[in-house]
Design a protein around this motif. Structure first.
Motif: not given
Length: 338
Positions: A130-132, A137-138, A292-296, A300-301
């Motif tokens: 969603p953002s940089m 976090m990398l 990927l969408p779920n794991l991201i 991030l949470d």
């Protein structure tokens, strides 16, 4: 640019290579923010998998889109993205069944141990955050491009459910993240099969409730003792050898499930022996793009921190040391920063 090439067993070179370019309208060029050495990279590095020609190395990546082909619509320059080690259109019948790593247009994405990477089928392969993200976090986000998704697939293939008793064979990055995945899926008891103290500690922090150090038949006997002779409901095999796969099968109860995600080398299944085991087998190259969408979101949470498997960080120019450290088991997984 300089990129990583393998010329033969233990012959890793960081040398000048042409910058990647857009070759098809569906391509994207990603400037790598972080990459790493994978356990599966060690097979050709050790000479177990032949490399008749010099081979560009690296298939785990995250970074910023630098350029896109004329047909790319879902990502754009300037976005931070994570992709899978298999490019997929994410639209064919195989992808729609959740197996993007076997997409009808699948193409292996190699050469990520470099500053720039060409990613085919960018619309179906890359997922933007969603953002940089912050620099901190990398490691967590990079882990999603392979090892976290592979551990998750192993747990899904093993049918881990809330309340399951699970064994994980292998204490590399994938095995450790299979432990984390099983915990996220609600497993009640997770037995990590490991004989290395640092890896055992990380497995426990990811949710392992028990450690078994024995291997092979001794490891199976220990699992049987711990489960009153029944075996576990689910086993996740994360190594890829003859011994490890049969250890997983024999540790699983009648009617149980084995998810196998270790890249197999020299593995043979004896039909009659397998026939009387009465277990379910499912596995293969992980369809990372599916998860990927779920794991991201989980990352991030702050609900998972898969980047903890990186215990050595080096500049990309020192990639050869990263391979050597993993080969000698001085490191679980090497993070490489361009």
């Amino acid at each position: 640019m300089k990129a990583t090439m393998l010329y033969g067993p233990r012959d890793i070179r960081f040398e000048e290579r042409p910058d990647p370019a857009i070759l098809k309208p569906t391509d994207a060029i990603v400037r790598i923010a972080a990459t790493c050495v994978c356990g599966s990279d060690l097979w050709p590095y050790r000479g177990i998998q032949s490399t008749p020609d010099p081979m560009p190395m690296g298939h785990e990546y995250c970074g910023v889109v630098e350029d896109v082909g004329s047909a790319v619509r879902s990502v754009k320059p300037g976005q931070f993205v994570i992709g899978s080690f298999f490019a997929s259109d994410n639209a064919c019948p195989v992808c729609n069944h959740g197996y993007q790593s076997s997409c009808q247009q699948a193409e292996f994405v190699g050469g990520a141990q470099a500053p720039l990477l060409r990613v085919p089928l960018a619309d179906g392969t890359l997922v933007a955050t969603p953002s940089m993200p912050s620099q901190a976090m990398l490691p967590d986000l990079l882990a999603l491009s392979d090892v976290m998704g592979t551990g998750w697939f192993g747990a899904a293939a093993a049918q881990v459910q809330p309340g399951s008793t699970v064994a994980v064979v292998g204490d590399g990055a994938v095995g450790l993240l299979a432990v984390l995945s099983a915990r996220q899926m609600g497993a009640e008891r997770i037995i990590a099969m490991s004989r290395h103290a640092a890896r055992q500690q990380l497995a426990r922090s990811f949710g392992a409730t028990d450690i078994v150090e024995e291997r092979g038949d001794e490891g199976v006997a220990r699992i049987q003792d711990m489960t009153e002779g029944l075996g576990v409901d689910c086993t996740i095999e994360c190594v890829g050898t003859q011994e490890s796969l049969w250890q997983a099968i024999h540790a699983t109860r009648v009617g149980g499930h084995v998810g196998y995600v270790g890249v197999p080398h020299g593995v043979e299944l004896k039909g009659e022996e397998l026939f009387f085991e009465h277990v379910h087998l499912h596995g293969g190259p992980a369809p990372v793009r599916q998860y990927l969408p779920n794991l991201i979101g989980l990352t991030l949470d702050g609900k998972i921190r898969p980047g903890q498997v990186f215990d050595l960080t080096l500049p990309l120019a020192q990639v050869a040391e990263g391979y050597q450290a993993m080969d000698e088991r001085r490191a679980i997984k090497t993070l490489l920063m361009p």
